[in-house]
Design a protein around this motif. Structure first.
Motif, PDB file in Angstrom:
ATOM      1  N   UNK A  25       0.835  -1.203   0.000  1.00  0.00           N
ATOM      2  CA  UNK A  25       0.000   0.000   0.000  1.00  0.00           C
ATOM      3  C   UNK A  25       0.869   1.252   0.000  1.00  0.00           C
ATOM      4  N   UNK A  26       1.940   1.250   0.773  1.00  0.00           N
ATOM      5  CA  UNK A  26       2.849   2.395   0.787  1.00  0.00           C
ATOM      6  C   UNK A  26       3.475   2.586  -0.597  1.00  0.00           C
ATOM      7  N   UNK A  27       3.873   1.505  -1.229  1.00  0.00           N
ATOM      8  CA  UNK A  27       4.443   1.595  -2.575  1.00  0.00           C
ATOM      9  C   UNK A  27       3.455   2.126  -3.592  1.00  0.00           C
ATOM     10  N   UNK A  28       2.211   1.659  -3.516  1.00  0.00           N
ATOM     11  CA  UNK A  28       1.200   2.131  -4.470  1.00  0.00           C
ATOM     12  C   UNK A  28       0.878   3.604  -4.258  1.00  0.00           C
ATOM     13  N   UNK A  29       0.691   4.006  -3.011  1.00  0.00           N
ATOM     14  CA  UNK A  29       0.380   5.411  -2.727  1.00  0.00           C
ATOM     15  C   UNK A  29       1.540   6.303  -3.143  1.00  0.00           C
ATOM     16  N   UNK A  77      -1.524  -3.990 -11.288  1.00  0.00           N
ATOM     17  CA  UNK A  77      -0.635  -4.799 -10.453  1.00  0.00           C
ATOM     18  C   UNK A  77      -1.219  -5.037  -9.070  1.00  0.00           C
ATOM     19  N   UNK A  78      -1.823  -3.997  -8.503  1.00  0.00           N
ATOM     20  CA  UNK A  78      -2.445  -4.153  -7.182  1.00  0.00           C
ATOM     21  C   UNK A  78      -3.663  -5.079  -7.264  1.00  0.00           C
ATOM     22  N   UNK A  79      -4.395  -5.005  -8.362  1.00  0.00           N
ATOM     23  CA  UNK A  79      -5.546  -5.902  -8.536  1.00  0.00           C
ATOM     24  C   UNK A  79      -5.083  -7.350  -8.691  1.00  0.00           C
ATOM     25  N   UNK A  80      -4.000  -7.560  -9.434  1.00  0.00           N
ATOM     26  CA  UNK A  80      -3.476  -8.916  -9.589  1.00  0.00           C
ATOM     27  C   UNK A  80      -3.005  -9.473  -8.249  1.00  0.00           C
ATOM     28  N   UNK A  81      -2.342  -8.647  -7.477  1.00  0.00           N
ATOM     29  CA  UNK A  81      -1.899  -9.062  -6.143  1.00  0.00           C
ATOM     30  C   UNK A  81      -3.087  -9.437  -5.270  1.00  0.00           C
ATOM     31  N   UNK A  82      -4.103  -8.620  -5.308  1.00  0.00           N
ATOM     32  CA  UNK A  82      -5.300  -8.867  -4.502  1.00  0.00           C
ATOM     33  C   UNK A  82      -5.995 -10.153  -4.928  1.00  0.00           C
ATOM     34  N   UNK A 134      -8.356  -2.269  -3.406  1.00  0.00           N
ATOM     35  CA  UNK A 134      -9.066  -1.057  -2.992  1.00  0.00           C
ATOM     36  C   UNK A 134      -8.183   0.173  -3.165  1.00  0.00           C
ATOM     37  N   UNK A 135      -6.962   0.097  -2.658  1.00  0.00           N
ATOM     38  CA  UNK A 135      -6.035   1.218  -2.774  1.00  0.00           C
ATOM     39  C   UNK A 135      -5.632   1.436  -4.227  1.00  0.00           C
ATOM     40  N   UNK A 136      -5.422   0.353  -4.957  1.00  0.00           N
ATOM     41  CA  UNK A 136      -5.023   0.466  -6.357  1.00  0.00           C
ATOM     42  C   UNK A 136      -6.070   1.118  -7.235  1.00  0.00           C
ATOM     43  N   UNK A 137      -7.318   0.708  -7.112  1.00  0.00           N
ATOM     44  CA  UNK A 137      -8.353   1.291  -7.961  1.00  0.00           C
ATOM     45  C   UNK A 137      -8.692   2.717  -7.556  1.00  0.00           C
ATOM     46  N   UNK A 138      -8.786   2.947  -6.263  1.00  0.00           N
ATOM     47  CA  UNK A 138      -9.089   4.303  -5.798  1.00  0.00           C
ATOM     48  C   UNK A 138      -7.951   5.262  -6.138  1.00  0.00           C
TER      49      UNK A 138
END
Length: 185
Positions: free
Chosen positions: A75-79, A110-115, A125-129
């Motif tokens: 999450x820190x990396x995505x933000x 990438x965040x969706x694939x991880x999820x 959630x964090x990736x799409x938002x």
């Protein structure tokens, strides 16, 4: 007080908080070095995006090992990635619009694939938002809509699946409202 101390120990709250602080301090040092002129803006932006991508990869590996710090890294990396892309494009003007939109989509996907792979709700959630809000922030008053439309469509599709899988109707509504607002521009 004993109950609070035992709760913190069981959930590893202090460990997560200290990890988050360390990751953000490193990001702040990188930004300070870039803004002070010690490093060229273009190189500093690339270093910052590489750092954010490395955090997401470390989080991915930690999810594989069922480490409790995995969500902190991803999450820190995505933000950080979303923030760096928007700021590099808007403030430093060293990243053109098209690569910025592509980086946002890649991060969100990438965040969706991880999820999906590890069956955890936080990354998608964090990736799409983040993808939706950062895409809306790029070229805000007059966005380049073909690419923004792709980002918003991707975010809404991912948000739809996240809402169905994890019962996040709030996510779907936020994505829809941002999309409607940007289409109205």
């Amino acid at each position: 007080s004993e109950e609070i101390i035992s709760w913190m120990g069981k959930s590893s709250l202090l460990q997560r908080l200290s990890t988050l602080c360390l990751l953000l301090v490193v990001a702040l040092v990188l930004r300070t070095v870039t803004e002070s002129g010690l490093v060229d803006m273009q190189i500093g932006s690339i270093v910052g995006m590489t750092y954010a991508a490395l955090l997401m990869l470390v989080g991915w590996r930690r999810y594989k090992r069922h480490n409790p710090l995995a969500p902190i890294f991803t999450i820190c990396g995505a933000v950080l990635m979303f923030t760096i892309v928007v700021e590099t494009h808007a403030h430093f003007e060293s990243l053109p619009s098209v690569p910025a939109y592509i980086l946002l989509m890649l991060t969100g996907l990438g965040m969706a694939a991880l999820s999906y792979l590890y069956r955890v709700p936080a990354p998608i959630s964090v990736g799409t938002l983040g993808m939706c809000l950062a895409g809306a922030a790029i070229d805000y008053p007059q966005p380049y809509f073909p690419y923004l439309g792709g980002v918003l469509l991707t975010a809404n599709v991912l948000g739809y699946f996240a809402a169905r899988a994890h019962k996040y109707s709030w996510l779907r509504w936020i994505l829809l409202l941002v999309t409607v607002f940007m289409v109205s521009l």
